[in-house]
Design a protein around this motif. Structure first.
Motif, PDB file in Angstrom:
ATOM      1  N   GLN A 251      23.945 -16.758  -5.769  1.00 53.09           N
ATOM      2  CA  GLN A 251      24.959 -16.058  -6.554  1.00 53.09           C
ATOM      3  C   GLN A 251      25.999 -15.417  -5.640  1.00 53.09           C
ATOM      4  N   VAL A 252      27.252 -15.640  -5.974  1.00 56.72           N
ATOM      5  CA  VAL A 252      28.372 -14.970  -5.312  1.00 56.72           C
ATOM      6  C   VAL A 252      29.127 -14.184  -6.375  1.00 56.72           C
ATOM      7  N   THR A 253      29.264 -12.900  -6.150  1.00 51.00           N
ATOM      8  CA  THR A 253      29.972 -12.032  -7.077  1.00 51.00           C
ATOM      9  C   THR A 253      31.089 -11.328  -6.332  1.00 51.00           C
ATOM     10  N   VAL A 254      32.302 -11.497  -6.829  1.00 50.10           N
ATOM     11  CA  VAL A 254      33.470 -10.868  -6.204  1.00 50.10           C
ATOM     12  C   VAL A 254      33.981  -9.803  -7.174  1.00 50.10           C
ATOM     13  N   SER A 255      33.824  -8.562  -6.766  1.00 51.39           N
ATOM     14  CA  SER A 255      34.180  -7.463  -7.657  1.00 51.39           C
ATOM     15  C   SER A 255      34.408  -6.198  -6.843  1.00 51.39           C
TER      16      SER A 255
ATOM     17  N   PRO B 230      38.079 -12.541  -7.681  1.00 52.13           N
ATOM     18  CA  PRO B 230      37.110 -12.411  -8.779  1.00 52.13           C
ATOM     19  C   PRO B 230      36.797 -13.741  -9.448  1.00 52.13           C
TER      20      PRO B 230
ATOM     21  N   ALA C 297      30.468 -21.108 -12.857  1.00 54.11           N
ATOM     22  CA  ALA C 297      30.707 -19.764 -13.372  1.00 54.11           C
ATOM     23  C   ALA C 297      30.132 -19.673 -14.781  1.00 54.11           C
TER      24      ALA C 297
ATOM     25  N   LEU D 264      27.299  -9.723  -3.155  1.00 53.57           N
ATOM     26  CA  LEU D 264      28.423  -9.014  -3.763  1.00 53.57           C
ATOM     27  C   LEU D 264      29.448  -8.696  -2.686  1.00 53.57           C
TER      28      LEU D 264
ATOM     29  N   ARG E 271      30.016 -25.162  -7.626  1.00 46.08           N
ATOM     30  CA  ARG E 271      29.820 -23.834  -8.184  1.00 46.08           C
ATOM     31  C   ARG E 271      29.887 -23.903  -9.702  1.00 46.08           C
TER      32      ARG E 271
ATOM     33  N   ASP F  20      36.296 -16.451  -8.090  1.00 48.64           N
ATOM     34  CA  ASP F  20      35.343 -17.211  -7.286  1.00 48.64           C
ATOM     35  C   ASP F  20      33.899 -16.856  -7.642  1.00 48.64           C
ATOM     36  N   THR F  21      33.724 -15.868  -8.497  1.00 45.92           N
ATOM     37  CA  THR F  21      32.380 -15.471  -8.905  1.00 45.92           C
ATOM     38  C   THR F  21      31.680 -16.625  -9.603  1.00 45.92           C
TER      39      THR F  21
END
Length: 115
Positions: free
Chosen positions: A110-114, A87, A40, A11, A38, A89-90
């Motif tokens: 997992q990549v989460t941009v938030s 975001p 989503a 994250l 990737r 890019d999540t």
């Protein structure tokens, strides 16, 4: 078949950075064309950045100028440096390897941009 193990996801806040790594279990890693994909939620898997044994080829337009793919053949590892994350890019990021007709996928990270 090559075993691929991704790491480095997590994250991160918008504007932040992450570096993904993908380690491969093959003695001829340098001959493989490697890529990061990737996926989503609700979307198809898309190519993010490829790298062959000799050069890189164009990145996806959405990450151009922000992401950098590189490889260390001695360590049998490919990296994805992700800067200025957004975001959108999540996603789950997958490592892909190809040598002639042989292809392999990692399990993803997992990549989460938030915020």
């Amino acid at each position: 078949q090559v075993q691929l193990v991704e790491s480095g996801g997590g994250l991160v806040q918008p504007g932040g950075s992450l570096r993904l790594s993908c380690s491969a279990s093959t003695a001829i890693f340098s001959l493989y064309a490697m890529s990061w994909y990737r996926q989503a939620p609700g979307k198809q898997r898309e190519l993010v950045a490829p790298i062959t044994s000799r050069t890189t080829t164009p990145y996806a337009d959405s990450v151009q100028g922000r992401f950098i793919i590189s490889r260390d053949n001695a360590k049998k590892t490919v990296y994805l440096q992700m800067n200025d994350l957004r975001p959108e890019d999540t996603a789950v990021y997958y490592c892909h390897a190809q040598y002639h007709s042989q292809t392999s996928w990692g399990r993803g990270t997992q990549v989460t941009v938030s915020s």
